[in-house]
Design a protein around this motif. Structure first.
Motif, PDB file in Angstrom:
ATOM      1  N   ALA A 111       0.825  -1.209   0.000  1.00  0.00           N
ATOM      2  CA  ALA A 111       0.000   0.000   0.000  1.00  0.00           C
ATOM      3  C   ALA A 111       0.857   1.257   0.000  1.00  0.00           C
ATOM      4  CB  ALA A 111      -0.934  -0.010   1.213  1.00  0.00           C
ATOM      5  N   ARG A 112       1.929   1.253   0.764  1.00  0.00           N
ATOM      6  CA  ARG A 112       2.827   2.405   0.782  1.00  0.00           C
ATOM      7  C   ARG A 112       3.504   2.592  -0.576  1.00  0.00           C
ATOM      8  NH1 ARG A 112       6.425   1.475   5.413  1.00  0.00           N
ATOM      9  NH2 ARG A 112       7.703   0.321   3.929  1.00  0.00           N
ATOM     10  N   GLY A 113       3.854   1.469  -1.222  1.00  0.00           N
ATOM     11  CA  GLY A 113       4.453   1.557  -2.540  1.00  0.00           C
ATOM     12  C   GLY A 113       3.488   2.101  -3.578  1.00  0.00           C
ATOM     13  N   LEU A 114       2.215   1.763  -3.434  1.00  0.00           N
ATOM     14  CA  LEU A 114       1.212   2.224  -4.391  1.00  0.00           C
ATOM     15  C   LEU A 114       0.749   3.645  -4.124  1.00  0.00           C
ATOM     16  CD1 LEU A 114      -1.003  -0.993  -4.602  1.00  0.00           C
ATOM     17  CD2 LEU A 114       0.320   0.006  -6.484  1.00  0.00           C
ATOM     18  N   LEU A 115       0.565   3.974  -2.848  1.00  0.00           N
ATOM     19  CA  LEU A 115      -0.102   5.223  -2.498  1.00  0.00           C
ATOM     20  C   LEU A 115       0.811   6.243  -1.824  1.00  0.00           C
ATOM     21  CD1 LEU A 115      -3.349   3.531  -1.170  1.00  0.00           C
ATOM     22  CD2 LEU A 115      -3.006   4.569  -3.411  1.00  0.00           C
ATOM     23  N   THR A 122       2.339   6.773   4.726  1.00  0.00           N
ATOM     24  CA  THR A 122       2.725   5.950   5.864  1.00  0.00           C
ATOM     25  C   THR A 122       1.674   6.079   6.953  1.00  0.00           C
ATOM     26  OG1 THR A 122       5.073   6.211   5.375  1.00  0.00           O
ATOM     27  CG2 THR A 122       4.492   5.556   7.613  1.00  0.00           C
ATOM     28  N   ARG A 123       1.299   4.949   7.527  1.00  0.00           N
ATOM     29  CA  ARG A 123       0.267   4.925   8.571  1.00  0.00           C
ATOM     30  C   ARG A 123       0.744   4.111   9.762  1.00  0.00           C
ATOM     31  NH1 ARG A 123      -5.050   5.981   6.819  1.00  0.00           N
ATOM     32  NH2 ARG A 123      -5.516   5.763   9.042  1.00  0.00           N
ATOM     33  N   GLU A 124      -0.010   4.202  10.849  1.00  0.00           N
ATOM     34  CA  GLU A 124       0.254   3.360  12.008  1.00  0.00           C
ATOM     35  C   GLU A 124       0.156   1.892  11.598  1.00  0.00           C
ATOM     36  OE1 GLU A 124      -1.346   2.943  16.633  1.00  0.00           O
ATOM     37  OE2 GLU A 124      -2.543   3.983  15.120  1.00  0.00           O
TER      38      GLU A 124
END
Length: 411
Positions: free
Chosen positions: A376-380, A383-385
Motif C-alpha cells: 500500500a505504501r508503494g502504491l499510495l 505511511t500509517r500506524e
C-alpha cells in the motif's frame, strides 16, 4: 465495470493488501476470490504460528511488525469486536546445541526490539513441566528409545503465539466491507489483457468483463497461472507444495503451559489450539517441503501414515506424557515455495499496472499485515500506524536471492 484496483486472491495476503490500501483512502477496490468462502485456500490450512526469529534481519522485522498488528487486532482493524484474538503463548526455540545459538539470537532479537530470554534446561523444565529437555535426536525410523541427555540452552520469545487464521480472515472481510471494498467469492479469473491506455481487461468465468488500472496478484498457489495470463516472466521458481499437519487431543497427563515450540532435535514444531485442549504438529525440515503439486485445485488431502508416525514419535519424545492411544487426525495444505530463497516476491513488475505478492513459502500469515503495508505504501505513498520500516526493495522482483540459514519454513 471499472475499478481502480483489483486484487486477485482473497486469502490473508490479499485481504491485508486491500485493507492497507483502503485505510489510506483508496477507492473502488475489488477483491476476487476463487473459493466459495473465507479461508478455503492456504490461509485456512495455516498453523498461523506467529514467531519472530528468521535468519535475515529484515524478515525478522517484518514478522515483528506483522505480529504487532495481530497483537492489537481490534485497533489495527478499527473494529469494536473481532472473532479472532491473539494467543500470546510465547515461542520456545529448542536448538539442542551448546548454547551459542541461543545467546547470539537473544542478542540479535534484542537489537531488533523483540523481547526474548534464555532458558537453561532446568529453567525450561520448571516453566514447562510437560517438556523433556533432551538434546538428542529421536530415532524416527525404528522408534528405539535412547538415554536422554538433558542440557543446552533454549530461547523463548515472549511476544509470540498464534491467532486463528479463518477468524482473522473473516475479521478482515468485515473491516473491508465497512470501508466499502467489494469482495466477490466463488469468482475465477480466466483471462487478462492489456488494453490501449492504462487499463487491464479481466474476463471472469461467469462471462463478465471488468476493467482496472491496477492488478495485484495475491493468488497464492495459483499465482503462476495469473502471471502467465499477464505475460509476466520472472526468474523465480514458485511451486505449490503439499504440507502435512496433524492434530490430536491433549491428554490430562500433559500439565502446565505448552508454548508454540520449535524442536530442532525432533524436526517438528507444535502448538496448542482450541483453548489448549488440542495439539497440532508439523515439520520444520526442508525434506518435508519437496512434494510439488501440479494442480492446486487437485492434490492429496490425506496425510501419510509414515510421516504421521515419525512426527508424532518426535512429539512424544519432547512431551513424554503424551498418550497416543487416541488416533490423531491430519490435513494437508499448500505452501507456495520460492525455491531460490524461500522469501516472497513483492511489488511492481515490468508490466505497467501489474504487481505481485507471491511465493510466501509458509511465512505469509505472520507477515501479512506488514506485507499489506509495504504494498500500500508503494502504491499510495502514505505511511500509517502499523506500517513497517522494511523497504519494498527488500523483496522486489529484481532483487538478488536473500541469504538464509536453510531453505525451509524455518529459514
Amino acid at each position: 465495470m471499472n475499478y481502480d484496483m483489483v486484487i486477485v486472491g482473497g486469502g490473508i495476503i490479499g485481504l491485508n493488501i486491500a485493507y492497507q490500501c483502503a485505510r489510506r483512502g483508496a477507492q473502488r477496490i475489488l477483491v476476487l476470490e476463487r473459493g466459495a468462502g473465507v479461508g478455503e485456500g492456504s490461509t485456512g490450512a495455516s498453523s498461523a504460528v506467529c514467531r519472530h526469529r528468521y535468519s535475515a534481519d529484515d524478515l525478522t522485522v517484518l514478522a515483528r511488525d506483522g505480529i504487532n498488528a495481530y497483537r492489537h487486532w481490534q485497533e489495527y482493524l478499527t473494529l469494536d469486536n473481532t472473532r479472532a484474538s491473539f494467543q500470546n503463548e510465547g515461542v520456545l526455540w529448542m536448538p539442542c546445541d551448546n548454547g551459542e545459538w541461543a545467546h547470539r539470537e537473544h542478542q540479535r532479537l534484542d537489537d531488533l526490539q523483540i523481547r526474548s530470554e534464555i532458558l537453561s534446561a532446568d529453567d525450561t523444565s520448571d516453566r514447562f513441566p510437560a517438556f523433556a529437555t533432551c538434546t538428542q535426536q529421536p530415532d524416527l525410523i525404528t522408534g528405539t528409545d535412547h538415554p536422554c541427555d538433558h542440557g543446552g540452552l533454549n530461547l523463548f520469545e515472549k511476544d509470540g503465539g498464534y491467532i486463528d487464521p479463518v477468524s482473522a480472515a473473516q475479521d478482515l472481510v468485515d473491516a473491508l466491507r465497512e470501508r466499502g471494498v467489494e469482495l466477490r467469492f466463488n469468482t475465477q479469473l480466466v483471462s487478462m489483457q492489456r488494453e490501449d491506455g492504462d487499463t487491464h481487461s479481466l474476463a471472469l468465468a461467469n462471462g463478465e468483463t471488468i476493467s482496472t488500472a491496477l492488478v495485484v496478484n495475491a493468488a497464492g498457489p495459483w499465482c503462476e497461472s495469473l502471471n502467465t495470463m499477464a505475460g509476466f516472466e520472472h526468474p523465480w521458481s514458485l511451486t505449490p507444495t503439499r504440507i502435512q499437519v496433524f492434530h490430536l487431543d491433549r491428554p490430562s497427563t500433559l500439565e502446565g503451559h505448552i508454548p508454540v515450540t520449535v524442536d530442532t532435535a525432533g524436526g517438528i514444531y507444535f502448538r496448542t489450539q482450541n483453548r489448549g485442549q488440542q495439539l497440532i504438529v508439523s515439520s520444520i525440515l526442508e525434506a518435508d517441503e519437496e512434494e510439488v503439486v501440479d494442480d492446486a485445485d487437485n492434490f492429496r488431502r490425506e496425510t501419510d501414515d509414515t510421516f504421521g508416525a515419525q512426527k508424532l514419535h518426535a512429539l512424544q519424545h519432547r512431551l513424554p506424557g503424551l498418550d497416543l492411544r487416541s488416533k490423531p487426525s491430519g490435513y494437508c495444505g499448500l505452501y507456495t515455495i520460492n525455491r531460490q530463497d524461500v522469501h516472497p516476491v513483492l511489488g511492481p513488475t515490468a508490466i505497467e499496472g501489474y504487481w505481485v505478492a507471491n511465493g510466501f513459502s509458509g511465512h505469509g500469515f505472520k507477515l501479512a499485515p506488514a506485507i499489506g503495508a509495504m504494498v500500500a505504501r508503494g502504491l499510495l505513498g502514505e505511511t500509517r500506524e502499523f506500517d513497517t520500516e522494511v523497504p519494498l526493495s527488500f523483496l522486489s522482483v529484481n532483487r538478488t536471492p536473500v541469504k538464509v540459514d536453510s531453505l525451509s519454513v524455518m529459514a
